[in-house]
Enzyme design. Structure first.
Site, PDB file in Angstrom:
ATOM      1  N   HIS A  28       0.354 -11.981   0.591  1.00  0.00           N
ATOM      2  CA  HIS A  28      -0.688 -11.133  -0.015  1.00  0.00           C
ATOM      3  C   HIS A  28      -1.459 -11.861  -1.121  1.00  0.00           C
ATOM      4  O   HIS A  28      -2.662 -11.719  -1.259  1.00  0.00           O
ATOM      5  CB  HIS A  28      -0.046  -9.845  -0.539  1.00  0.00           C
ATOM      6  CG  HIS A  28      -0.972  -8.670  -0.559  1.00  0.00           C
ATOM      7  ND1 HIS A  28      -0.558  -7.388  -0.358  1.00  0.00           N
ATOM      8  CD2 HIS A  28      -2.303  -8.570  -0.767  1.00  0.00           C
ATOM      9  CE1 HIS A  28      -1.586  -6.562  -0.441  1.00  0.00           C
ATOM     10  NE2 HIS A  28      -2.654  -7.260  -0.692  1.00  0.00           N
TER      11      HIS A  28
ATOM     12  N   TYR B 124       0.835  -1.202   0.000  1.00  0.00           N
ATOM     13  CA  TYR B 124       0.000   0.000   0.000  1.00  0.00           C
ATOM     14  C   TYR B 124       0.874   1.258   0.000  1.00  0.00           C
ATOM     15  O   TYR B 124       1.582   1.547   0.965  1.00  0.00           O
ATOM     16  CB  TYR B 124      -0.958   0.012   1.201  1.00  0.00           C
ATOM     17  CG  TYR B 124      -1.905  -1.182   1.234  1.00  0.00           C
ATOM     18  CD1 TYR B 124      -2.123  -1.980   0.110  1.00  0.00           C
ATOM     19  CD2 TYR B 124      -2.584  -1.529   2.391  1.00  0.00           C
ATOM     20  CE1 TYR B 124      -2.977  -3.066   0.140  1.00  0.00           C
ATOM     21  CE2 TYR B 124      -3.452  -2.618   2.429  1.00  0.00           C
ATOM     22  CZ  TYR B 124      -3.632  -3.388   1.297  1.00  0.00           C
ATOM     23  OH  TYR B 124      -4.473  -4.467   1.333  1.00  0.00           O
TER      24      TYR B 124
HETATM   25  N1  LIG Z   1      -5.750  -8.767   0.654  1.00  0.00           N
HETATM   26  C1  LIG Z   1      -6.058  -8.115  -0.437  1.00  0.00           C
HETATM   27  O1  LIG Z   1      -5.686  -8.501  -1.563  1.00  0.00           O
HETATM   28  C2  LIG Z   1      -6.897  -6.869  -0.337  1.00  0.00           C
HETATM   29  C3  LIG Z   1      -7.483  -6.322  -1.483  1.00  0.00           C
HETATM   30  C4  LIG Z   1      -8.283  -5.192  -1.321  1.00  0.00           C
HETATM   31  C5  LIG Z   1      -8.486  -4.647  -0.070  1.00  0.00           C
HETATM   32  N2  LIG Z   1      -7.870  -5.177   1.023  1.00  0.00           N
HETATM   33  C6  LIG Z   1      -8.062  -4.602   2.386  1.00  0.00           C
HETATM   34  O2  LIG Z   1      -9.455  -4.403   2.603  1.00  0.00           O
HETATM   35  C7  LIG Z   1      -9.675  -3.041   2.943  1.00  0.00           C
HETATM   36  C8  LIG Z   1     -11.059  -2.587   2.524  1.00  0.00           C
HETATM   37  O3  LIG Z   1     -11.232  -2.712   1.126  1.00  0.00           O
HETATM   38  P1  LIG Z   1     -11.231  -1.463   0.124  1.00  0.00           P
HETATM   39  O4  LIG Z   1     -10.416  -0.363   0.681  1.00  0.00           O
HETATM   40  O5  LIG Z   1     -10.872  -2.029  -1.190  1.00  0.00           O
HETATM   41  O6  LIG Z   1     -12.757  -1.023  -0.005  1.00  0.00           O
HETATM   42  P2  LIG Z   1     -14.028  -0.893   0.972  1.00  0.00           P
HETATM   43  O7  LIG Z   1     -13.644  -0.918   2.395  1.00  0.00           O
HETATM   44  O8  LIG Z   1     -15.051  -1.843   0.482  1.00  0.00           O
HETATM   45  O9  LIG Z   1     -14.528   0.585   0.584  1.00  0.00           O
HETATM   46  C9  LIG Z   1     -13.807   1.736   0.889  1.00  0.00           C
HETATM   47  C10 LIG Z   1     -14.613   2.927   0.396  1.00  0.00           C
HETATM   48  O10 LIG Z   1     -15.850   3.001   1.131  1.00  0.00           O
HETATM   49  C11 LIG Z   1     -15.997   4.305   1.690  1.00  0.00           C
HETATM   50  N3  LIG Z   1     -16.627   4.153   3.013  1.00  0.00           N
HETATM   51  C12 LIG Z   1     -16.088   3.603   4.110  1.00  0.00           C
HETATM   52  N4  LIG Z   1     -16.974   3.585   5.112  1.00  0.00           N
HETATM   53  C13 LIG Z   1     -18.093   4.170   4.648  1.00  0.00           C
HETATM   54  C14 LIG Z   1     -19.351   4.461   5.229  1.00  0.00           C
HETATM   55  N5  LIG Z   1     -19.640   4.120   6.488  1.00  0.00           N
HETATM   56  N6  LIG Z   1     -20.277   5.080   4.463  1.00  0.00           N
HETATM   57  C15 LIG Z   1     -20.001   5.423   3.170  1.00  0.00           C
HETATM   58  N7  LIG Z   1     -18.837   5.159   2.564  1.00  0.00           N
HETATM   59  C16 LIG Z   1     -17.878   4.540   3.305  1.00  0.00           C
HETATM   60  C17 LIG Z   1     -14.610   4.872   1.786  1.00  0.00           C
HETATM   61  O11 LIG Z   1     -14.686   6.255   1.739  1.00  0.00           O
HETATM   62  P3  LIG Z   1     -13.794   7.230   2.668  1.00  0.00           P
HETATM   63  O12 LIG Z   1     -12.378   6.741   2.549  1.00  0.00           O
HETATM   64  O13 LIG Z   1     -14.035   8.578   2.111  1.00  0.00           O
HETATM   65  O14 LIG Z   1     -14.269   7.098   4.096  1.00  0.00           O
HETATM   66  C18 LIG Z   1     -13.939   4.272   0.556  1.00  0.00           C
HETATM   67  O15 LIG Z   1     -14.256   5.030  -0.592  1.00  0.00           O
HETATM   68  C19 LIG Z   1      -8.514  -2.324   2.240  1.00  0.00           C
HETATM   69  O16 LIG Z   1      -8.374  -1.007   2.675  1.00  0.00           O
HETATM   70  C20 LIG Z   1      -7.383  -3.247   2.564  1.00  0.00           C
HETATM   71  O17 LIG Z   1      -6.934  -3.068   3.896  1.00  0.00           O
HETATM   72  C21 LIG Z   1      -7.109  -6.296   0.915  1.00  0.00           C
END
Ligand SMILES: NC(=O)c1ccc[n+]([C@@H]2O[C@H](COP(=O)([O-])OP(=O)(O)OC[C@H]3O[C@@H](n4cnc5c(N)ncnc54)[C@H](OP(=O)(O)O)[C@@H]3O)[C@@H](O)[C@H]2O)c1
Length: 282
Positions: free
Chosen positions: A111, A52
C-alpha cells in the site's frame, strides 16, 4: 471502452475504487448496487485494501461480487506496510482473501512504503505468487527513487503496476515518474481520479473549461476529469462511487476521447509541473 494492459492481462481502463465503501451501514445497499452496476456496464477491476474500514470494505466487495464469475473480475488488494513482512504478509493476505471470498487476488500491492525492508516484502510477494494466492504484485505510493530501488532487487522487475494519486489537480508525477514508468512499460493505477469529488482544491467542479467540454461531449465534468486521466494510455483509473448512477457514468467515461485542440486547452488551463514535485498522496 479504452483498455490497459497490466502484466499480461488486458483490462477495461475504468475500474472500481472502494475506499469508504461500507463505512455507513445505511449506504451499504446502494454501494453494493453501485459495484454491480459498474460491472454490468463493463468494468472488471475492483480496487480494495485491508486498510479500508479495517476489512469491512472487503466484506462489502464479497457481497457485491457473489453472483459473478470469478474470472470475469480482476481484484486488486493491498497489504499495509506494517504487515508486509516475512512473519505477517501471508496472514494478512489470507485474511483479505477470506473477507473478499476468493482464493486468489489478481494483483496484490504494497500500500505504501514502511519500515520493512523492500527486499523482504518482495521475497514474500514472490512466495505468494508461487503458492497461487496472488497472480501478480505491484506497489502503491512509489516515487522515482522507490521504483529505482525496487528494480535493483533480483525480482523487482516482476512488479506489474504502481498506484499513485493522479487527477487534474495533482499532475506532479508527470514531471519524472510517469515518463520513467512509460519507459519501463509499467502501468499507472490512478487513484482519486475525481479529486475526491473536487474536495482537494474545490476549483474543478465550477471550472469554465471543464464545463464547456462537458457540454460539448454531453457528459458531466466528472466524466471529463476521468477521461482525462486515460488520455495517453497505460493508465487504469479507479474512481469510487457509492451511487449507482455515478458508477455507470464512470464506466461510460471510458468511451470519451478528446481532440488534439481539447487536449491543448486542458494542458494550458491545468499546466503540468516544470520541476520535480514531492509525491502527492492521500
Ligand atoms: N493506493 C492508495 O494509497 C489510495 C489512496 C486513495 C484512494 N485509493 C483508491 O482510489 C479510489 C478512488 O479514490 P477516492 O475514493 O479517494 O476518490 P475519487 O474516486 O476521486 O472520488 C470519489 C468521490 O467522487 C464521487 N463520484 C464518483 N463518481 C462520480 C460521478 N460520476 N459524478 C459525481 N461524483 C462522483 C463519489 O461520490 P459517491 O460515492 O456518492 O458516488 C465520491 O464522493 C479509492 O476508492 C481507492 O480504491 C488508493
Amino acid at each position: 471502452m479504452q483498455t490497459v494492459k497490466i502484466g499480461t492481462t488486458t483490462l477495461p481502463a475504468v475500474g472500481i475504487g472502494t475506499w469508504h465503501i461500507g463505512d455507513d451501514p445505511v449506504k451499504r445497499p446502494a454501494e453494493v448496487q453501485a459495484i454491480r452496476s459498474a460491472i454490468d456496464h463493463g468494468a472488471r477491476v475492483i480496487d480494495t485494501a485491508e486498510m479500508y474500514g479495517m476489512g469491512r470494505t472487503e466484506e462489502v466487495v464479497k457481497e457485491a461480487i457473489e453472483d459473478y464469475m470469478r474470472d470475469q473480475l480482476y481484484i486488486i488488494d493491498k497489504v499495509l506496510p506494517e504487515n508486509a513482512s516475512h512473519h505477517l504478509l501471508e496472514r494478512s493476505l489470507d485474511q483479505s482473501l477470506r473477507r473478499v471470498g476468493t482464493d486468489y487476488f489478481d494483483l496484490y500491492l504494497l500500500h505504501w512504503r514502511g519500515t520493512v525492508p523492500l527486499a523482504e516484502t518482495v521475497t514474500e510477494l514472490e512466495r505468494m505468487v508461487a503458492k497461487g494466492k496472488i497472480r501478480s504484485w505491484g506497489v502503491s505510493n512509489f516515487d522515482v527513487a522507490d521504483l529505482e530501488e525496487l528494480w535493483r532487487l533480483p525480482a523487482g522487475q516482476h512488479c506489474v503496476a504502481n498506484e499513485d494519486l493522479y487527477n487534474l489537480d495533482e499532475r506532479g508525477i508527470e514531471f519524472d515518474l510517469l515518463p520513467l514508468m512509460k519507459k519501463h512499460a509499467l502501468p499507472l493505477i490512478a487513484y482519486s481520479p475525481l479529486a475526491q469529488a473536487d474536495t482537494i482544491s474545490g476549483r474543478l467542479s465550477s471550472d469554465p473549461l471543464l464545463q464547456e467540454l462537458a457540454t460539448n461531449h454531453q457528459v458531466s465534468i466528472y466524466q471529463i476529469m476521468l477521461a482525462w486521466t486515460l488520455r495517453h494510455g497505460g493508465v487504469l483509473t479507479i474512481p469510487k462511487a457509492g451511487n449507482p448512477t455515478h458508477a455507470i457514468a464512470n464506466v461510460e467515461a471510458g468511451d470519451i476521447s478528446f481532440t488534439p485542440d481539447e487536449l491543448d486547452a486542458l494542458a494550458k488551463h491545468f499546466p503540468k509541473p516544470t520541476s520535480k514535485q514531492p509525491l502527492a498522496t492521500i
